[in-house]
Structure formats: structure tokens, C-alpha cells
Design an enzyme around this catalytic site. Sequence first.
Site, PDB file in Angstrom:
ATOM      1  N   ASP A  12       0.847  -1.195   0.000  1.00 23.47           N
ATOM      2  CA  ASP A  12       0.000   0.000   0.000  1.00 23.47           C
ATOM      3  C   ASP A  12       0.881   1.244   0.000  1.00 23.47           C
ATOM      4  OD1 ASP A  12      -2.331  -1.507   0.007  1.00 23.47           O
ATOM      5  OD2 ASP A  12      -2.387  -1.639   2.187  1.00 23.47           O
ATOM      6  N   LYS A  34      -0.214  -8.099  -2.314  1.00 22.37           N
ATOM      7  CA  LYS A  34      -1.471  -7.431  -2.667  1.00 22.37           C
ATOM      8  C   LYS A  34      -1.173  -6.061  -3.253  1.00 22.37           C
ATOM      9  CE  LYS A  34      -4.261  -5.201   0.286  1.00 22.37           C
ATOM     10  NZ  LYS A  34      -4.718  -3.935  -0.364  1.00 22.37           N
ATOM     11  N   ASP A  61      -6.427  -6.158  -5.616  1.00 27.73           N
ATOM     12  CA  ASP A  61      -7.566  -5.802  -4.769  1.00 27.73           C
ATOM     13  C   ASP A  61      -8.300  -4.602  -5.367  1.00 27.73           C
ATOM     14  OD1 ASP A  61      -9.324  -5.818  -2.665  1.00 27.73           O
ATOM     15  OD2 ASP A  61      -7.966  -4.825  -1.260  1.00 27.73           O
ATOM     16  N   LEU A  62      -9.106  -4.873  -6.395  1.00 28.71           N
ATOM     17  CA  LEU A  62      -9.784  -3.804  -7.127  1.00 28.71           C
ATOM     18  C   LEU A  62     -11.155  -3.467  -6.554  1.00 28.71           C
ATOM     19  CD1 LEU A  62      -8.960  -4.828 -10.812  1.00 28.71           C
ATOM     20  CD2 LEU A  62      -7.794  -3.149  -9.353  1.00 28.71           C
ATOM     21  N   LYS A  63     -11.745  -4.400  -5.797  1.00 28.49           N
ATOM     22  CA  LYS A  63     -13.098  -4.187  -5.254  1.00 28.49           C
ATOM     23  C   LYS A  63     -14.046  -3.731  -6.360  1.00 28.49           C
ATOM     24  CE  LYS A  63     -11.395  -2.972  -0.618  1.00 28.49           C
ATOM     25  NZ  LYS A  63      -9.938  -2.997  -0.874  1.00 28.49           N
ATOM     26  N   ILE A  67     -20.998  -2.176 -13.849  1.00 28.24           N
ATOM     27  CA  ILE A  67     -21.921  -3.017 -14.599  1.00 28.24           C
ATOM     28  C   ILE A  67     -21.209  -4.328 -14.937  1.00 28.24           C
ATOM     29  CG2 ILE A  67     -23.187  -1.038 -15.513  1.00 28.24           C
ATOM     30  CD1 ILE A  67     -21.747  -1.500 -18.175  1.00 28.24           C
ATOM     31  N   ASN A  69     -20.634  -6.156 -17.519  1.00 29.41           N
ATOM     32  CA  ASN A  69     -19.742  -6.206 -18.677  1.00 29.41           C
ATOM     33  C   ASN A  69     -18.390  -5.569 -18.362  1.00 29.41           C
ATOM     34  OD1 ASN A  69     -19.353  -6.827 -21.570  1.00 29.41           O
ATOM     35  ND2 ASN A  69     -19.204  -4.603 -21.771  1.00 29.41           N
ATOM     36  N   THR A 119     -13.059  -3.702   6.410  1.00 30.08           N
ATOM     37  CA  THR A 119     -12.710  -3.785   7.832  1.00 30.08           C
ATOM     38  C   THR A 119     -12.815  -2.452   8.563  1.00 30.08           C
ATOM     39  OG1 THR A 119     -10.385  -3.556   7.235  1.00 30.08           O
ATOM     40  CG2 THR A 119     -11.229  -5.791   7.535  1.00 30.08           C
ATOM     41  N   ARG A 210       1.261  -2.489   6.989  1.00 29.94           N
ATOM     42  CA  ARG A 210       2.251  -1.655   7.663  1.00 29.94           C
ATOM     43  C   ARG A 210       3.057  -2.394   8.720  1.00 29.94           C
ATOM     44  NH1 ARG A 210      -1.834   1.547   6.063  1.00 29.94           N
ATOM     45  NH2 ARG A 210      -1.319   3.606   5.202  1.00 29.94           N
TER      46      ARG A 210
END
Length: 231
Positions: A12, A34, A61-63, A67, A69, A119, A210
Site C-alpha cells: 500500500d 497485494k 484488490d480492485l473491489k 456493470i 460487462n 474492515t 504496515r
Amino acid sequence: MEPNSQVIVALDHDNRATADAVVEQLGDACRFYKIGLELLTAAGPDIVKDLVAQGKEVFLDLKLFEIPNSVAGAVRAAGAMGVSLVTVHGMGGSSIMAAAVDAARDFPGLRILALTVVTSMTDADLADIGVADTVDEQVLRLARLARKAGCHGVTASPQDVAALRRILGSDALIVTPGIVLPGESSAEHARHGTPGAALTAGASHVVVGRSVTRAADPAAAFRLVQAPPAA
């Protein structure tokens, strides 16, 4: 499952140089990383391709919450890069999750995870967006929906693992962010836990950020996560 495949280190960071330095410091000990929206936006897809070329596994980790497609297109792009895990937002519903699962079929090494509840969220946060149920209830609802849609597993807090393992069975992936080492606190995760507690409860993978990447000795911190005490 070997310990070094269960621990995913979250890169991150807001620049590639810092991320590359962490990967170099951890060396062969860490095989799974990640990459989230911050680093992907800052560094572009080349960092994903380069990690895969080094023999690393990548959790992208795109979440995804779009739509169906568009979600399917993003999953196919991730699969073409050699990514191992991609997240889709469970609150997007069955059609979005099913589209992601279907798009992943062409990539045997790619697994789709449904994000249940991030979280950082609490019951009050869910109430703000009109969800009357508690976080615990919402996590289980979305996990059942994800299973029905064919997802390979879910992401959820360490505190949710035991209940999720009971309803998802032994084969599902349960990937847990919000991991801190014993004695540490977390300002960014309202629902967090230690690696030992998460793995004991049945997590397939733990995601640590971290605690490792900002440690004075990242390699030593990583070893603590690999072989954690139970509490």
C-alpha cells in the site's frame, strides 16, 4: 498450505520505488503480494506484470463494483497479467459476481473473491447507507450470495472467519485484511485481529501491511507473521 503462501503482504504505497524496496527486502521469503488502487494508479500495470515475472503471486484488490460487462473486462485484463486473486464487491449483487466468475474461467490460475464488508466499517456505517443489519449479519449474507454466484471465496475481517468457515465449508478461500501483530493497534481497521487468531479460526490467507512494510526490519516482521503466536 505452506506458511509463505498464506501470508500476503500489502504493497500500500504511493510510488513504485518504495514498493520495489519492500519486495527486495523480503526476497524469496514472501511469494504473495497485494496491490490495491493506490499503487496500481501510481505505478500502472507494469508492477503487476513484473511481480508475476519474478514468480510472485499477485492479489489485485480492485473491489470491482460496476456493470457486469465492465467487471468482466477488468477480470479478463487481470487474468491476462497472470494475477492470482481479484476482488469484486459483494454489495454489487449476484450479476456482478457471476460475471466476474465467468470471465475468470479462461484463466485457470485466477480466483474471484467477494468483498463482504470492509474492515473499516461498523454497524453505524452500514446504517448510514440504509443497511439495517449488523456487520456480522451483512458479512454472512454477502458470503452466501457470493457462494451462490460461484465465487471462490471472500475477503472479510479476522473476526468474521470462524462464522464464515462454518457456512462456506473447508474449500472456500477466506482472505483476511485487518491483520496486526500482537500488541499493535490499528487506526484504519475497526475490525482487526492477529495472524495467529485468524489462521486458527480458519482463514486461508492473511493480509498484512504496515506491520511488515513500515517495520524497521521488514524481513524480521514477516517472519513473525509467518509463525505467529495464537493470540
